[in-house]
Design a protein around this motif. Structure first.
Motif, PDB file in Angstrom:
ATOM      1  N   PRO A 100      12.711  -2.234  24.301  1.00 21.36           N
ATOM      2  CA  PRO A 100      12.188  -3.255  25.215  1.00 21.36           C
ATOM      3  C   PRO A 100      13.251  -4.288  25.601  1.00 21.36           C
ATOM      4  O   PRO A 100      13.241  -4.793  26.737  1.00 21.36           O
ATOM      5  N   ALA A 101      14.196  -4.585  24.696  1.00 25.31           N
ATOM      6  CA  ALA A 101      15.257  -5.542  25.046  1.00 25.31           C
ATOM      7  C   ALA A 101      16.106  -4.979  26.179  1.00 25.31           C
ATOM      8  O   ALA A 101      16.442  -5.688  27.136  1.00 25.31           O
ATOM      9  N   ALA A 102      16.425  -3.690  26.077  1.00 24.32           N
ATOM     10  CA  ALA A 102      17.245  -3.074  27.122  1.00 24.32           C
ATOM     11  C   ALA A 102      16.490  -3.044  28.449  1.00 24.32           C
ATOM     12  O   ALA A 102      17.045  -3.362  29.506  1.00 24.32           O
ATOM     13  N   ILE A 103      15.203  -2.672  28.373  1.00 27.59           N
ATOM     14  CA  ILE A 103      14.404  -2.626  29.612  1.00 27.59           C
ATOM     15  C   ILE A 103      14.283  -4.011  30.222  1.00 27.59           C
ATOM     16  O   ILE A 103      14.411  -4.206  31.437  1.00 27.59           O
ATOM     17  N   LEU A 104      14.098  -5.014  29.356  1.00 26.88           N
ATOM     18  CA  LEU A 104      13.993  -6.396  29.828  1.00 26.88           C
ATOM     19  C   LEU A 104      15.262  -6.804  30.571  1.00 26.88           C
ATOM     20  O   LEU A 104      15.202  -7.416  31.651  1.00 26.88           O
ATOM     21  N   ALA A 105      16.416  -6.433  30.021  1.00 28.50           N
ATOM     22  CA  ALA A 105      17.686  -6.780  30.656  1.00 28.50           C
ATOM     23  C   ALA A 105      17.780  -6.125  32.028  1.00 28.50           C
ATOM     24  O   ALA A 105      18.205  -6.746  33.008  1.00 28.50           O
ATOM     25  N   LEU A 106      17.357  -4.859  32.112  1.00 25.94           N
ATOM     26  CA  LEU A 106      17.420  -4.155  33.400  1.00 25.94           C
ATOM     27  C   LEU A 106      16.486  -4.789  34.424  1.00 25.94           C
ATOM     28  O   LEU A 106      16.840  -4.966  35.583  1.00 25.94           O
ATOM     29  N   ILE A 107      15.266  -5.115  33.965  1.00 23.33           N
ATOM     30  CA  ILE A 107      14.304  -5.731  34.897  1.00 23.33           C
ATOM     31  C   ILE A 107      14.821  -7.080  35.383  1.00 23.33           C
ATOM     32  O   ILE A 107      14.778  -7.389  36.576  1.00 23.33           O
ATOM     33  N   ALA A 108      15.348  -7.890  34.437  1.00 19.23           N
ATOM     34  CA  ALA A 108      15.870  -9.205  34.827  1.00 19.23           C
ATOM     35  C   ALA A 108      16.987  -9.035  35.847  1.00 19.23           C
ATOM     36  O   ALA A 108      17.030  -9.725  36.867  1.00 19.23           O
ATOM     37  N   ASP A 109      17.883  -8.086  35.587  1.00 20.60           N
ATOM     38  CA  ASP A 109      19.003  -7.855  36.491  1.00 20.60           C
ATOM     39  C   ASP A 109      18.505  -7.450  37.874  1.00 20.60           C
ATOM     40  O   ASP A 109      18.969  -7.953  38.897  1.00 20.60           O
TER      41      ASP A 109
END
Ligand SMILES: Nc1ncnc2c1ncn2[C@@H]1O[C@H](COP(=O)(O)OP(=O)(O)OP(=O)(O)O)[C@@H](O)[C@H]1O
Ligand SMILES: [Mg+2]
Lengths: 209, 244
Positions: A188-197
């Motif tokens: 989820p941290a990685a997905i969160l970073a992608l979504i934020a980007d």
């Protein structure tokens, strides 16, 4: 599939950690914008300060995050165990991209446009708010995006000093050698970073003129 | 009648660069309805002179008076709102519409929106742009000549007594340039303002100027009427006339 079952069993806890993570990143980025944008503007007005301020921000940036958390813990007011210390450290990391991009965005405004504004009788404040910030906004916002994305990653380490967030699963998984648990935090941290980007990138392109 | 602009013994020395003067001991005045054309080669100090008048640069010596008032005692931004300025690179605000560009100084001066809107339409028509077609456009969607027109309209917006124009028709094809010069000549008479018009084109200067000043290495090598300019024996002037 283990992961899905894990989330099924621990939904409340997982959402709680995700929420903590968002608060860590959101609060620190917000504070960094509050400090970093005026600081970047100041550098465009006081060119002599540019080297020292950007240099210092650069030094902070290169301190490994775990070490920075470690340095902060013994400090009065700012330090200690918990979310406050983590937010201070995250603000420190977010400052460099925001200060630098604010400075670059404003300095990059066409000198002819700035000259026209001053020549028409804008005060320095009017020049800043009506011309320089609107025209530099795309670049300034790019700094905010970078700071946010980096913050999502760095915030996973905040769990090491008891600040919560998705890092809690990662650290717990590492210490118990449980791959599912590590993934439960890391994915989820990685997905969160992608979504934020992605989201911030969309806004950034709309702001760039 | 009080001149719109009086410049007395104006000098500008670069700060920190030893004794290098960009402008030395300039004196001239401009009456209402008069256009003083400043000619001169590239680097002769024309743009610097305009910036000393509206205090984008601070004179190191001498005095500038606007309608009899010493500019040194005014707030620079208040002074500048009383002087229309067309910069050499035009410098339209790319994030404003044409109408917002033209209405800038009235907006800074706190005019009510409907009065600004009326003024903008009037000015666009004055410089030959149909307000219905151009008011809401972005400056990016204009040709070079249209941009120059918007630049002139913007400088006129708050009805300043003095207009400073820095090569307003530079970088245009010869036909558009002549067209704009003709229109500008007609405008000059109607507006009755004092103007300082910078160009390095002698023909443009002779066409538009009530008087001409020739700058050379920061000094006024010549100051006189178009007729006097044509007949002058000054070597700088002759060189300029021959090149035309
Ligand atoms: N900030 C500055 N620092 C150093 N030199 C400068 C500066 N501004 C202008 N100059 C120099 O001053 C001289 C006069 O410049 P100015 O811009 O007034 O020329 P100009 O007559 O307008 O030329 P042009 O026709 O090319 O626009 C030039 O030699 C220029 O290089
Ligand atoms: Mg010039």
């Amino acid at each position: 599939m283990n992961l899905l079952r894990f989330y099924g069993d621990h939904a409340r806890e997982a959402f709680g950690l995700l929420g903590q993570h968002l608060v860590l990143v959101g609060a620190s980025t917000f504070l960094a914008v509050l400090i970093g944008v005026p600081l970047g503007v100041l550098l465009t007005r006081r060119p002599a300060w540019r080297g020292p301020v950007l240099g210092l921000a650069n030094v902070f940036q290169t301190i490994p995050s775990l070490a920075l958390f470690g340095f902060l813990i013994p400090l009065p007011f700012l330090g200690g165990i918990g979310a406050r210390t983590a937010i201070v450290a995250l603000v420190v990391y977010a400052l460099l991209p925001i200060v630098r991009n604010t400075y670059v965005g404003i300095s990059g405004v066409d000198p002819a446009v700035r000259e026209a504004g001053r020549g028409m009788g804008m005060t320095d404040g009017q020049l800043l708010t009506m011309v320089e910030i609107p025209l530099g906004l795309g670049v300034i916002f790019a700094g905010v995006r970078v700071a946010t994305v980096v913050g999502v990653g760095t915030a996973t380490i905040a769990a090491a000093i008891g600040a919560g967030g998705l890092g809690v699963y990662i650290f717990r998984g590492v210490s118990t050698v449980d791959d599912t648990l590590i993934l439960a935090g890391a994915l989820p941290a990685a997905i969160l970073a992608l979504i934020a980007d992605g989201l911030l990138g969309l806004i950034e392109r709309r702001l760039a003129r | 009648m009080t001149p719109v602009l009086e410049v007395r013994d104006l000098s500008y020395r670069l700060p920190g660069a030893g004794d290098r003067h960009l402008v030395t001991a300039l004196s001239f005045s401009v009456a209402p309805g008069e256009t003083l054309v400043l000619l001169g080669r590239s680097g002769s100090g024309k743009t610097t002179t305009l910036k000393l008048i509206n205090r984008l640069l601070e004179p190191t010596r001498g005095e500038v008076r606007l309608q009899g008032e010493a500019t040194a005692t005014l707030e620079p931004y208040r002074l500048r709102r009383r002087i229309g300025y067309v910069i050499q690179e035009i410098g339209l605000f790319p994030h404003f519409t044409v109408a917002q560009n033209v209405g800038l100084v009235p907006r800074l001066e706190g005019w009510p929106p409907d009065r600004i809107a009326g003024r903008v339409r009037e000015l666009l028509a004055l410089v030959g742009l149909d307000p219905d077609e151009f008011a809401e456009r972005s400056p990016r969607a204009l040709s070079g000549g249209q941009r120059q027109r918007v630049g002139v309209a913007r400088a006129l917006a708050a009805d300043p007594a003095l207009l400073l124009l820095d090569e307003p028709f530079g970088a245009l094809d010869p036909i558009t340039r002549v067209e704009l010069q003709r229109e500008f000549r007609a405008l000059e008479g109607r507006l009755g303002k004092g103007m300082v018009f910078v160009t390095h084109d002698v023909r443009e200067g002779l066409l538009l100027g009530t008087r001409l000043g020739l700058m050379h290495e920061g000094r006024l090598a010549f100051l006189g009427t178009a007729e006097e300019f044509r007949r002058s024996n000054d070597p700088q002037v002759k060189q300029f006339m021959e090149a035309a």
